[in-house]
Design a protein around this motif. Sequence first.
Motif, PDB file in Angstrom:
ATOM      1  N   VAL A   1       2.296  -5.533 -61.642  1.00 49.12           N
ATOM      2  CA  VAL A   1       3.745  -5.363 -61.863  1.00 49.12           C
ATOM      3  C   VAL A   1       3.987  -4.906 -63.302  1.00 49.12           C
ATOM      4  O   VAL A   1       4.854  -4.085 -63.578  1.00 49.12           O
ATOM      5  N   GLY A   2       3.140  -5.380 -64.200  1.00 49.69           N
ATOM      6  CA  GLY A   2       3.252  -5.025 -65.613  1.00 49.69           C
ATOM      7  C   GLY A   2       3.040  -3.533 -65.875  1.00 49.69           C
ATOM      8  O   GLY A   2       3.505  -3.001 -66.875  1.00 49.69           O
ATOM      9  N   VAL A   3       2.321  -2.855 -64.970  1.00 46.83           N
ATOM     10  CA  VAL A   3       2.111  -1.412 -65.174  1.00 46.83           C
ATOM     11  C   VAL A   3       2.943  -0.574 -64.197  1.00 46.83           C
ATOM     12  O   VAL A   3       2.655   0.595 -63.961  1.00 46.83           O
ATOM     13  N   GLY A   4       3.974  -1.216 -63.595  1.00 44.01           N
ATOM     14  CA  GLY A   4       4.933  -0.435 -62.817  1.00 44.01           C
ATOM     15  C   GLY A   4       4.878  -0.607 -61.313  1.00 44.01           C
ATOM     16  O   GLY A   4       5.710  -0.043 -60.595  1.00 44.01           O
ATOM     17  N   VAL A   5       3.895  -1.366 -60.809  1.00 44.32           N
ATOM     18  CA  VAL A   5       3.841  -1.594 -59.352  1.00 44.32           C
ATOM     19  C   VAL A   5       5.053  -2.417 -58.936  1.00 44.32           C
ATOM     20  O   VAL A   5       5.384  -3.412 -59.577  1.00 44.32           O
ATOM     21  N   ARG A   6       5.715  -2.020 -57.849  1.00 43.82           N
ATOM     22  CA  ARG A   6       6.936  -2.716 -57.410  1.00 43.82           C
ATOM     23  C   ARG A   6       6.709  -3.481 -56.123  1.00 43.82           C
ATOM     24  O   ARG A   6       7.470  -4.400 -55.814  1.00 43.82           O
ATOM     25  N   GLU A   7       5.711  -3.041 -55.336  1.00 38.19           N
ATOM     26  CA  GLU A   7       5.455  -3.675 -54.035  1.00 38.19           C
ATOM     27  C   GLU A   7       3.976  -4.005 -53.913  1.00 38.19           C
ATOM     28  O   GLU A   7       3.113  -3.155 -54.191  1.00 38.19           O
ATOM     29  N   VAL A   8       3.699  -5.235 -53.513  1.00 39.40           N
ATOM     30  CA  VAL A   8       2.315  -5.676 -53.326  1.00 39.40           C
ATOM     31  C   VAL A   8       2.123  -6.139 -51.891  1.00 39.40           C
ATOM     32  O   VAL A   8       2.984  -6.808 -51.328  1.00 39.40           O
ATOM     33  N   THR A   9       0.979  -5.740 -51.294  1.00 36.75           N
ATOM     34  CA  THR A   9       0.598  -6.246 -49.978  1.00 36.75           C
ATOM     35  C   THR A   9      -0.639  -7.116 -50.148  1.00 36.75           C
ATOM     36  O   THR A   9      -1.664  -6.625 -50.641  1.00 36.75           O
ATOM     37  N   LEU A  10      -0.530  -8.391 -49.791  1.00 37.93           N
ATOM     38  CA  LEU A  10      -1.691  -9.285 -49.841  1.00 37.93           C
ATOM     39  C   LEU A  10      -2.530  -9.007 -48.601  1.00 37.93           C
ATOM     40  O   LEU A  10      -1.999  -8.971 -47.489  1.00 37.93           O
ATOM     41  N   ILE A  11      -3.830  -8.773 -48.796  1.00 35.08           N
ATOM     42  CA  ILE A  11      -4.653  -8.389 -47.655  1.00 35.08           C
ATOM     43  C   ILE A  11      -5.825  -9.336 -47.438  1.00 35.08           C
ATOM     44  O   ILE A  11      -6.305  -9.987 -48.362  1.00 35.08           O
ATOM     45  N   GLY A  12      -6.285  -9.362 -46.203  1.00 34.25           N
ATOM     46  CA  GLY A  12      -7.452 -10.145 -45.788  1.00 34.25           C
ATOM     47  C   GLY A  12      -7.602  -9.960 -44.296  1.00 34.25           C
ATOM     48  O   GLY A  12      -6.614  -9.681 -43.604  1.00 34.25           O
ATOM     49  N   GLN A  13      -8.827 -10.124 -43.787  1.00 37.13           N
ATOM     50  CA  GLN A  13      -9.017  -9.946 -42.346  1.00 37.13           C
ATOM     51  C   GLN A  13      -8.192 -10.970 -41.576  1.00 37.13           C
ATOM     52  O   GLN A  13      -7.764 -10.721 -40.459  1.00 37.13           O
ATOM     53  N   ASN A  14      -7.977 -12.124 -42.179  1.00 37.39           N
ATOM     54  CA  ASN A  14      -7.252 -13.208 -41.520  1.00 37.39           C
ATOM     55  C   ASN A  14      -6.425 -13.903 -42.585  1.00 37.39           C
ATOM     56  O   ASN A  14      -6.564 -15.091 -42.830  1.00 37.39           O
ATOM     57  N   VAL A  15      -5.530 -13.113 -43.209  1.00 36.06           N
ATOM     58  CA  VAL A  15      -4.904 -13.522 -44.465  1.00 36.06           C
ATOM     59  C   VAL A  15      -4.135 -14.828 -44.349  1.00 36.06           C
ATOM     60  O   VAL A  15      -4.089 -15.613 -45.308  1.00 36.06           O
ATOM     61  N   ASN A  16      -3.560 -15.118 -43.178  1.00 37.20           N
ATOM     62  CA  ASN A  16      -2.735 -16.338 -43.113  1.00 37.20           C
ATOM     63  C   ASN A  16      -3.571 -17.600 -42.906  1.00 37.20           C
ATOM     64  O   ASN A  16      -3.006 -18.681 -42.729  1.00 37.20           O
ATOM     65  N   SER A  17      -4.910 -17.469 -42.977  1.00 38.28           N
ATOM     66  CA  SER A  17      -5.728 -18.701 -43.014  1.00 38.28           C
ATOM     67  C   SER A  17      -6.219 -18.933 -44.442  1.00 38.28           C
ATOM     68  O   SER A  17      -7.180 -19.656 -44.673  1.00 38.28           O
ATOM     69  N   PHE A  18      -5.518 -18.335 -45.407  1.00 34.17           N
ATOM     70  CA  PHE A  18      -5.860 -18.463 -46.827  1.00 34.17           C
ATOM     71  C   PHE A  18      -5.961 -19.930 -47.213  1.00 34.17           C
ATOM     72  O   PHE A  18      -5.142 -20.753 -46.811  1.00 34.17           O
ATOM     73  N   ALA A  19      -7.017 -20.206 -48.046  1.00 38.51           N
ATOM     74  CA  ALA A  19      -7.195 -21.606 -48.489  1.00 38.51           C
ATOM     75  C   ALA A  19      -7.755 -21.638 -49.911  1.00 38.51           C
ATOM     76  O   ALA A  19      -8.664 -22.409 -50.216  1.00 38.51           O
ATOM     77  N   GLY A  20      -7.185 -20.807 -50.801  1.00 38.99           N
ATOM     78  CA  GLY A  20      -7.679 -20.705 -52.179  1.00 38.99           C
ATOM     79  C   GLY A  20      -6.950 -21.653 -53.125  1.00 38.99           C
ATOM     80  O   GLY A  20      -6.293 -21.207 -54.068  1.00 38.99           O
ATOM     81  N   GLY A  21      -6.990 -22.943 -52.833  1.00 41.21           N
ATOM     82  CA  GLY A  21      -6.332 -23.940 -53.699  1.00 41.21           C
ATOM     83  C   GLY A  21      -4.922 -24.262 -53.248  1.00 41.21           C
ATOM     84  O   GLY A  21      -4.269 -25.158 -53.759  1.00 41.21           O
ATOM     85  N   CYS A  22      -4.424 -23.508 -52.264  1.00 44.13           N
ATOM     86  CA  CYS A  22      -3.146 -23.833 -51.627  1.00 44.13           C
ATOM     87  C   CYS A  22      -3.133 -23.126 -50.279  1.00 44.13           C
ATOM     88  O   CYS A  22      -4.005 -22.293 -50.013  1.00 44.13           O
ATOM     89  N   ASP A  23      -2.156 -23.399 -49.441  1.00 40.63           N
ATOM     90  CA  ASP A  23      -2.135 -22.685 -48.154  1.00 40.63           C
ATOM     91  C   ASP A  23      -1.378 -21.369 -48.322  1.00 40.63           C
ATOM     92  O   ASP A  23      -0.848 -21.069 -49.407  1.00 40.63           O
ATOM     93  N   PHE A  24      -1.309 -20.568 -47.262  1.00 39.15           N
ATOM     94  CA  PHE A  24      -0.762 -19.224 -47.393  1.00 39.15           C
ATOM     95  C   PHE A  24       0.726 -19.218 -47.736  1.00 39.15           C
ATOM     96  O   PHE A  24       1.154 -18.467 -48.624  1.00 39.15           O
ATOM     97  N   PRO A  25       1.548 -20.057 -47.062  1.00 39.70           N
ATOM     98  CA  PRO A  25       2.966 -20.073 -47.471  1.00 39.70           C
ATOM     99  C   PRO A  25       3.138 -20.389 -48.966  1.00 39.70           C
ATOM    100  O   PRO A  25       3.950 -19.756 -49.654  1.00 39.70           O
ATOM    101  N   ALA A  26       2.330 -21.304 -49.482  1.00 41.11           N
ATOM    102  CA  ALA A  26       2.432 -21.638 -50.916  1.00 41.11           C
ATOM    103  C   ALA A  26       2.000 -20.454 -51.771  1.00 41.11           C
ATOM    104  O   ALA A  26       2.601 -20.174 -52.823  1.00 41.11           O
TER     105      ALA A  26
END
Length: 458
Positions: free
Chosen positions: A190-215
Motif C-alpha cells: 500500500v505504501g508504494v501505491g497498491v490499492r487492492e490486495v487479494t490474499l491467496i492460498g490453495q485453501n485460504v480460509n483454513s488459514f492458521a498463522g497465529g489467528c484464524d482467517f476472519p481475524a
Amino acid sequence: MPRKVYIHTFGCQMNESDSARMLESLVRDGWVGTDATAEADLILVNTCAIRDKAEQKLYSALGRYRSAKRARGTLLGVAGCVAQQEKGRLLARAPYVDFVLGPDNLAALPELVRAAASGKPSRVETAWMDSDSYAFPRADAEQARGRITAFVTAMKGCDNVCSFCVVPHTRGRETSRPYPDVVAEVRDLVGVGVREVTLIGQNVNSFAGGCDFPALLRRVGEVPGLRRLRFTTSHPHDFGAGLIRCFAELPVLCPHLHLPVQSGSDTVLARMRRDYTADAYEAAVAALHAATPHVALTSDVIVGFPGETEADFEATLRLVERVRYDNLYSFVYSSRPHTAARLHEEAWGVVPYEVQVERLERLQALQRSISRERMAAAVGTDVEVLVEGASRTDPDRLCGHTPQNRMVNFSGSAMPGALVSVRIDRASPVSLSGREIGLVEAAAPPAASSHVRLPVVA
Ligand code: SF4
C-alpha cells in the motif's frame, strides 16, 4: 546489457504470484523481464498440473522454446506443479531443460540460473521444505511501485484430499504464514501505491498463522490506505459465521466470493471427498446473502466425474439455477496421477467423453444466460470502479473492476489507482461498459522511492 527473462505462466493466482516473485528475485540478480521470447536469454515455464490438458501444454511449449535454445543458447527452466509432480522424469522426457524447480524452492532460482549459465549439468530442485523452515516468498515493494492490485500469499498447500485433485501432491501440506508477515507485506505494498490486495492460498480460509482467517481479514483490513481486500480460493467446509460477519462488517472487504461447489449431487460430492452436501453449501450461501445481499458469487464445477449419472448432472444444473452465480469455471473431469479418483474410475464408471462434453455445453449455456441476466441488471446504474489502466479491448478506454469483481471498460480520464463512478450503458455475460461520471477518490501518490526501478524491457 542486462540479460532478459521471459516467464510463461500457466494456471492459478498462486502461479501468477510465484512468477512475480521469481521475476523479482532475478531482477535483484541483474536480469530484466521481457515479453518477447525471441529476445530472452532465459525462458521459465511456470506450470499447472490441475488437468491433463495443462500438462500437455507444457510439453508443446517446451518443444517451441527448444528452437530458441538451439538458435540462441537460451536457458530453459520449468517451475510449478508439473515440475513438482514429474521431478527428474521431466528431464528424461525433455533433456534440453536446464533445471526443474518445485514451488517450495523458489529461493533457489538465482543460483540455479547461475549454474545453468555456467554450463553445469541440469538440476532438479523439488524437495519439500518443512513448515518451520519454509520462507514464504514476499513481494518486493520497490519493484511493485506503480501497481494498483497485488496478490499476497497467506498460506500454501492443502490438507484436504479431494479425490480428483493433484494439488496436495504438487503443493504439499498446508502451511500458514505468520499473520504479522502478511499484514507487513500488505502495508509495504500500500505504501508504494497498491490499492487492492487479494490474499491467496490453495485453501485460504483454513488459514492458521497465529489467528484464524476472519481475524486475518480484520487485521489486514486495518492497514491505512488499503481500499479493497479480496481472497481466493476458499473451501465450503471452512466457510462459517466468522467469515460471513466479515462480509457484513468490513467495508474494505469486497462483496465477491469464489466458492467452488464442484457438483450439485451429494453422491458425486461424496465420491469427490468434498466433505459437504449440496444443501449445506446452499445454506452457507443463503446465510451470506442474508448478511450481504449484494455479494457476487463465482464457483468451479467439474462435469462427467466418474459415476456421474444424468440425474446427478441435473442436480448440478438445478443448484446453479438456484444459486445464480455471476460466473462459473467449469471443466470436464480430467484423470490425474496420484489421485484417489483415478484408482476408482472403472469401479465408479467412466463417463464417455462425448457425454462429458455434451453436459459441459449444457452447463455453460445455462450459466451464460444467468450471467447475461445478472450483468444486464447493471445497465443504467452507477458502479464504483478501481481504475487499473487502459482497456485491453480498446486502448482509448479505461478498465477496472467493481467491488463485485466485474470487469468494466469505460470512457474516462481518471488515473490508474483512482476510484471512480461509472454509469453503465451496456453489458455482456463477462463485462460491463460505460462512461466515467465522477471521481470517488483520486489515486494516492505512492511514497517517494528510495530505489531506482529497472525498466521492464517490452
Ligand atoms: S481443497 Fe480440494 S480441490 Fe482444493 S486444492 Fe485442496 S484438494 Fe484440491
